[in-house]
Scaffold this motif. Structure first.
Motif, PDB file in Angstrom:
ATOM      1  N   THR A 191      -9.968  -1.216  -4.705  1.00 36.53           N
ATOM      2  CA  THR A 191      -9.930  -0.940  -3.276  1.00 36.53           C
ATOM      3  C   THR A 191      -8.501  -0.709  -2.818  1.00 36.53           C
ATOM      4  N   THR A 194      -7.246   2.705  -3.936  1.00 36.37           N
ATOM      5  CA  THR A 194      -7.909   3.792  -3.214  1.00 36.37           C
ATOM      6  C   THR A 194      -7.442   3.858  -1.765  1.00 36.37           C
ATOM      7  N   VAL A 195      -7.449   2.709  -1.078  1.00 34.78           N
ATOM      8  CA  VAL A 195      -7.088   2.741   0.334  1.00 34.78           C
ATOM      9  C   VAL A 195      -5.622   3.106   0.525  1.00 34.78           C
ATOM     10  N   LEU A 198      -5.474   6.813   0.205  1.00 35.91           N
ATOM     11  CA  LEU A 198      -6.004   7.488   1.384  1.00 35.91           C
ATOM     12  C   LEU A 198      -5.025   7.414   2.548  1.00 35.91           C
ATOM     13  N   TYR A 201      -2.009   9.633   1.870  1.00 40.13           N
ATOM     14  CA  TYR A 201      -2.350  11.044   2.003  1.00 40.13           C
ATOM     15  C   TYR A 201      -2.532  11.417   3.471  1.00 40.13           C
ATOM     16  N   MET A 202      -3.285  10.585   4.187  1.00 38.05           N
ATOM     17  CA  MET A 202      -3.526  10.935   5.581  1.00 38.05           C
ATOM     18  C   MET A 202      -2.213  10.986   6.351  1.00 38.05           C
ATOM     19  N   ILE A 205      -0.415  14.388   5.905  1.00 40.73           N
ATOM     20  CA  ILE A 205      -1.000  15.679   6.295  1.00 40.73           C
ATOM     21  C   ILE A 205      -0.118  16.454   7.272  1.00 40.73           C
ATOM     22  N   MET A 251      -4.919  20.785   4.772  1.00 43.12           N
ATOM     23  CA  MET A 251      -6.243  20.814   5.410  1.00 43.12           C
ATOM     24  C   MET A 251      -6.291  21.666   6.668  1.00 43.12           C
ATOM     25  N   TYR A 263      -6.208  11.480  14.948  1.00 41.88           N
ATOM     26  CA  TYR A 263      -5.337  11.084  13.836  1.00 41.88           C
ATOM     27  C   TYR A 263      -4.680   9.739  14.110  1.00 41.88           C
ATOM     28  N   GLU A 264      -4.147   9.596  15.334  1.00 41.03           N
ATOM     29  CA  GLU A 264      -3.478   8.341  15.669  1.00 41.03           C
ATOM     30  C   GLU A 264      -4.449   7.172  15.630  1.00 41.03           C
ATOM     31  N   ALA A 266      -7.166   7.011  13.774  1.00 39.13           N
ATOM     32  CA  ALA A 266      -7.469   6.755  12.357  1.00 39.13           C
ATOM     33  C   ALA A 266      -6.308   6.029  11.691  1.00 39.13           C
ATOM     34  N   LEU A 269      -6.385   2.466  12.709  1.00 38.54           N
ATOM     35  CA  LEU A 269      -7.484   1.771  12.045  1.00 38.54           C
ATOM     36  C   LEU A 269      -7.162   1.504  10.586  1.00 38.54           C
ATOM     37  N   LEU A 270      -6.601   2.493   9.902  1.00 42.09           N
ATOM     38  CA  LEU A 270      -6.237   2.268   8.505  1.00 42.09           C
ATOM     39  C   LEU A 270      -5.162   1.201   8.396  1.00 42.09           C
ATOM     40  N   LEU A 273      -6.916  -1.988   8.759  1.00 41.28           N
ATOM     41  CA  LEU A 273      -7.696  -2.335   7.569  1.00 41.28           C
ATOM     42  C   LEU A 273      -6.788  -2.711   6.409  1.00 41.28           C
ATOM     43  N   LEU A 277      -6.228  -6.093   3.865  1.00 43.11           N
ATOM     44  CA  LEU A 277      -6.362  -5.709   2.468  1.00 43.11           C
ATOM     45  C   LEU A 277      -5.194  -6.213   1.646  1.00 43.11           C
TER      46      LEU A 277
ATOM     47  N   ILE B 105     -13.707  -3.211   3.367  1.00 43.51           N
ATOM     48  CA  ILE B 105     -12.483  -2.472   3.675  1.00 43.51           C
ATOM     49  C   ILE B 105     -12.525  -1.086   3.045  1.00 43.51           C
ATOM     50  N   LEU B 106     -13.043  -1.001   1.824  1.00 39.49           N
ATOM     51  CA  LEU B 106     -13.058   0.297   1.143  1.00 39.49           C
ATOM     52  C   LEU B 106     -13.910   1.301   1.905  1.00 39.49           C
ATOM     53  N   THR B 112     -13.218   5.856   8.102  1.00 37.28           N
ATOM     54  CA  THR B 112     -12.149   6.288   8.993  1.00 37.28           C
ATOM     55  C   THR B 112     -11.690   7.695   8.650  1.00 37.28           C
ATOM     56  N   MET B 116     -12.211  10.979  10.867  1.00 35.71           N
ATOM     57  CA  MET B 116     -11.096  11.762  11.395  1.00 35.71           C
ATOM     58  C   MET B 116     -11.262  13.231  11.044  1.00 35.71           C
ATOM     59  N   PRO B 123     -11.350  20.397   6.878  1.00 33.46           N
ATOM     60  CA  PRO B 123     -10.337  21.441   6.808  1.00 33.46           C
ATOM     61  C   PRO B 123     -10.741  22.729   7.513  1.00 33.46           C
ATOM     62  N   HIS B 125      -8.612  26.045   7.466  1.00 29.95           N
ATOM     63  CA  HIS B 125      -7.335  26.590   7.032  1.00 29.95           C
ATOM     64  C   HIS B 125      -6.853  27.767   7.869  1.00 29.95           C
TER      65      HIS B 125
END
Lengths: 502, 180, 283
Positions: A191, A194-195, A198, A201-202, A205, A251, A263-264, A266, A269-270, A273, A277, B105-106, B112, B116, B123, B125
């Motif tokens: 987890t 992965t998180v 994510l 990456y987010m 963007i 994207m 976005y803000e 999300a 929230l991340l 979270l 974690l 959480i995962l 989330t 979003m 996407p 583009h």
């Protein structure tokens, strides 16, 4: 209006004593230290950071990359030898069935925690200075988790069956044991990786979109400088590659405020979270020890102690990475002395917490009057691994105390060397915890002494090579700093500032 | 043949775009957008954007994760293949907690991110705004307001007049390619 | 199981018997020096002097020896079972702590959590490779295919799995003998329900080899069995009992201070010098 220079006169003014005091006292204006120095504008910030990935690859990068690949090969060969021949090629022996491999695992996971702390916890605490270091720190987290994951996977006796730790149907129709902390580790570390990926990456963007939009400008500049036919062909290929690479990853981001709004949310929230974690992942890793019976392992202090230690070692690694990069790429205006001060202070705070935990453990071992527990701690300090214990104390408790002094925080060579000591100390802490408790446990008939073999040592140092390879690739291709976020915390980003001229 | 997508006004500073957004909103337009290289505080309120719906996706993801975690442990340890482990009961709500917590959480994190992307319709583009010659600055150092031609109140001269009152750096028409 | 420390002489016959019965590999001197002995039952020896202060500060010059044969205790609340992530070691309804070799992935957490450290790990392919070729791995000779190796395979007990590398192993209370006895009893019982194995029908390997019958094994659910009576003895105790692991193997403590006023009192030597002093002087 008549002022008296004596504030006490004003205090006994005619009416509105409070108003009179305020007029006289006039508290000093304490300016906040700027996040970006020298009043750089947005375009400068973008050019500075994107320029790192857009310019020609510097020669030092190639040298570092080749050296890192060679060092990473140590891990590769060590693991091949291990899996083909057996765990016996490591120095393990009864009763020390976990040695360097688990120490290395906890070490790397701990380093990763600083990235998540910077991204998530400092975000929730509204610490604006995090924006200069969060991208590189999160990258560090992901690469550290990759290095960490190697060890629990390969330290098992039958690696080809390691997938049995996941609740996947198998030919025995049997399921894993969810009471085991190693099973919790499987879920926690997966987890976490992965998180973190994510979140990283987010966060990238918008920056990837900026780099996408600059590819044509960069191509035109580089093409003009390409003199030979091969160089020009390479530039055309590189341009196409960058268009697709940044284009796909971005994207289609276009900076629309309707998008920023989601976005803000999300992002928040991340961050919300990721905070529980990061606290839970190292807690679960500490449960590997705390849930067992062994004196020295069976301690309820482990979860907060491990988390504090992880943040400590992680910030040490962030300093180790960022100070040279700051100098090499000229990022002094973006990663300022204020940032370094903040990082040193966090190291000091968490290092002191770790020192307190050491003292508390000793106190409880004495206070609890359990003969095995008391012996375990006296043995740590004065037994066969006393050398490791005192290295740990020197590096973890004593060295961060230098950060109380301004000199200790502003002399950057000193800070850098101290950050390396911090990580050495934290590795030794995990070594002391793991090995001393196993080597001298309940029955003296079982006591023994563990030393690593060459395979142990090379496999571990090779992971630094692997980490460096990944980090160098990150520097080369991805935005090193989160420049969209940096822009948003500059003074110019404030929509309510007055004095704007059209 | 190219069709008008909308009209764009370019600004150089965050306070300017904030004022511009307030103006456009009070003028009553509904199909319009603001482009900024970073999120500007207060701009959501100025534009009249409601609170984002991403938390709904997060919550659903988290709930799914927690139930999944508890269920697989209960199913595997109690129902399908119960084994005596250390003399402990086959199932208790305590020991699955780390597993269920991590899965919460995962899946909340996945929720989330998916939320979003879904709400932003990414996407995507290609978007007509990318045809603007200075588009690259909108993700770099400049700000813009775009009012779309599809808006009911859209009238080119009115829009130009509205923009002119805000003193932008420039006003341009954004076109999009007709689909053949 | 109970092990009577009064009658145990420390002869190591149980260790040898266990090795033969359970196909425990011989790992060679080099691996023993590296701490990888594979014996499922071991004899712990502790040396002390009569003086408690001297015990902590120096090696006793005239040591008294205490012995303890230690094998898997088959704890009711086994710490090893709880931490195995793949359920390779669990409890069966008879009260044995069973080790499933084919499920074991080799994380070795069970060995770490065992307070008695009775678990052994196959660090190399001890059965498949020659003793001087462990470190060569796949480049070594596969003994299962050589003539000498096949001959050696015939020595092994066909009722017991031969373990590969990466797998944990430990005393199983000779589960193969238990199962054989159960099967024989069921065959004998035919249609009747009399499948309970009577006491004393079979012995586990260490019990069979012990010359002084210090090891007693049987069915503790039967109050008339020898082992139940042995456990009823005052001297019965669990090793590291305070950890609440509830081991099924308990010890009967050694008596070192017989009462001189008893009619059958005979003085007992506790150390070698004392023993020598007690001998009649040679002429």
């Amino acid at each position: 209006m008549s002022h008296s220079s004596n504030p006490s006169d004003a205090a006994v003014g005619h009416h509105g004593a409070a108003a009179a005091v305020l007029k006289e006292v006039r508290p000093a204006n304490m300016p906040r230290r700027p996040i970006v120095e020298n009043n750089r504008d947005f375009a400068w910030i973008t050019d500075k950071v994107c320029g790192i990935a857009e310019g020609k690859t510097p020669r030092w990068w190639w040298i570092a990359f080749i050296m890192s690949c060679m060092i990473a090969s140590f891990t590769l060969f060590g693991l091949i030898y291990l899996v083909s021949t057996g765990v016996g090629v490591w120095g393990l022996r009864s009763p020390i069935m976990w040695g360097w491999a688990i120490v290395n695992f906890v070490f790397w996971i701990g380093i990763g925690h600083a990235g998540t702390l910077i991204s998530a916890i400092l975000c929730l605490l509204k610490q604006k200075w995090r924006t200069s270091i969060n991208r590189a720190a999160e990258a560090m987290t992901i690469f550290a988790v990759a290095c960490a994951g190697i060890f629990p996977l390969f330290h098992v006796g039958r690696v080809w069956f390691a997938w049995w730790l996941f609740p996947i149907p198998n030919h025995n129709a049997i399921w894993p044991n969810f009471r085991s902390p190693l099973e919790w580790d499987v879920f926690a570390v997966s987890t976490y990786g992965t998180v973190s990926l994510l979140f990283w990456y987010m966060g990238m963007i918008p920056d990837l979109a900026t780099m996408r939009d600059r590819t044509r400008m960069v191509f035109e500049k580089r093409y003009a400088e390409a003199k030979t036919k091969t160089a020009q062909a390479f530039e055309r290929f590189f341009f196409t590659f960058r268009q697709y690479f940044y284009g796909i990853l971005a994207m289609g981001w276009r900076g629309s405020n309707r998008h920023w709004s989601n976005y803000e949310m999300a992002y928040l929230l991340l961050a919300g979270l990721s905070t529980p974690l990061v606290l839970s992942v190292h807690t679960v890793v500490s449960f590997d020890f705390a849930v067992s019976h062994l004196p020295g392992w069976h301690a309820t202090i482990f979860p907060p102690y491990f988390v504090a230690g992880a943040i400590f070692s992680g910030f040490g690694m962030v300093l180790t990475l960022m100070l040279p990069l700051r100098a090499l790429f000229g990022l002094q205006d973006l990663i300022t002395q204020y940032h370094i001060d903040c990082m040193c202070k966090i190291c000091l705070a968490t290092g002191t917490m770790v020192g307190y935990a050491y003292a508390a453990e000793f106190f409880i071992a004495w206070y609890g009057a359990n003969a095995f527990e008391g012996f375990a701690f006296v043995n740590r300090a004065f037994g066969q691994y006393a050398w490791a214990y005192w290295i740990m104390i020197t590096c973890n408790v004593i060295s961060p105390q230098f950060f109380w002094t301004r000199w200790g925080r502003e002399n950057l060579w000193f800070v850098w060397i101290l950050s390396i000591f911090i990580n050495i100390g934290m590795w030794f802490e995990r070594f002391v915890i793991t090995v001393t408790s196993l080597a001298n446990d309940f029955l003296p008939a079982n006591w023994d002494y563990y030393s690593p073999t060459a395979v142990d040592i090379f496999t571990f140092f090779g992971t630094f090579g692997l980490f460096s390879v990944l980090f160098l690739l990150f520097i080369r291709f991805l935005p090193l700093l989160a420049f969209a976020e940096i822009k948003s915390v500059t003074k110019q980003a404030d929509a309510h500032a007055h004095g704007e001229h059209h | 043949m190219s069709k008008t997508y909308g009209i764009l006004a370019l600004f150089e500073s965050a306070p300017a775009i904030y004022q511009a957004a307030k103006k456009v909103r009070s003028a009553g337009y509904t199909k319009w957008d603001v482009f900024t290289p970073f999120p500007v505080h207060g701009l959501d309120g100025a534009m009249g954007i409601k609170r984002s719906k991403v938390p709904v996706f997060t919550f659903i993801g988290g709930l799914m994760g927690f139930t999944l975690g508890m269920t697989i442990v209960w199913y595997m340890g109690y129902l399908d293949y119960p084994l005596i482990v250390g003399g402990m009961p086959y199932y208790s709500p305590v020991f699955p907690f780390p597993v269920a917590y991590e899965l919460t959480i995962l899946l909340a994190a996945f929720g989330t991110l998916i939320g979003m992307f879904t709400l932003n319709k990414l996407p995507m583009h290609y978007h007509p705004v990318m045809n603007y010659e200075k588009f690259r600055h909108l993700t770099d150092d400049k700000f813009a307001v775009v009012i779309e031609a599809e808006d009911e109140l859209f009238n080119e001269s009115e829009v130009r007049e509205l923009f002119a009152g805000l003193h932008p750096t420039e006003i341009t028409v954004i076109t999009e390619e007709e689909k053949a | 199981m109970t092990i009577d420390l009064n009658t145990c002489t420390g002869c190591n016959a149980c260790v040898v018997a266990c090795q033969s019965e359970n196909n425990i590999p011989i790992v060679g001197k080099d691996q023993i020096m590296r701490g990888r002995e594979m014996s499922w039952i071991r004899l712990d020896r502790y040396y002390s002097s009569g003086d408690p202060i001297e015990n902590r500060t120096s090696l006793p010059s005239d040591p008294q020896t205490s012995l303890m044969p230690v094998a898997c205790m088959h704890c009711e609340r086994a710490p090893c079972e709880q931490v195995c992530p793949v359920n390779a070691t669990v409890h069966d309804e008879q009260g044995l702590n069973v080790m499933a070799y084919n499920r074991c992935v080799g994380t070795r957490y069970c060995a770490n959590n065992c307070p008695y450290k009775v678990r052994r790990f196959n660090f190399f392919d001890y059965n498949k490779r020659a003793r001087d070729q462990f470190y060569l791995g796949p480049l070594g000779v596969n003994q299962f295919k050589t003539e000498g190796g096949i001959l050696k395979s015939m020595q092994r007990n066909p009722d017991v799995t031969v373990r590969m590398r990466g797998v944990m192993e430990k005393c199983t209370y000779c589960v193969q003998r238990i199962e054989q006895a159960k099967i024989a009893q069921k065959v004998k019982a035919r249609d009747s329900n009399d499948i309970h194995v009577p006491d004393g029908v079979f012995k586990v390997a260490c019990q069979a080899a012990c010359p002084s019958e210090a090891i007693v094994f049987g069915d503790i659910s039967n109050p008339e069995s020898a082992v139940s009576k042995s456990k009823a003895n005052d001297r019965d105790y669990s090793l590291l009992g305070y950890l609440n692991t509830r081991p099924r193997t308990t010890y009967l403590g050694r008596l070192r201070n017989p009462n001189p006023q008893m009619p059958d009192y005979k003085p007992d030597a506790l150390s070698r010098m004392e023993y020598k002093a007690m001998q009649p002087q040679s002429l």
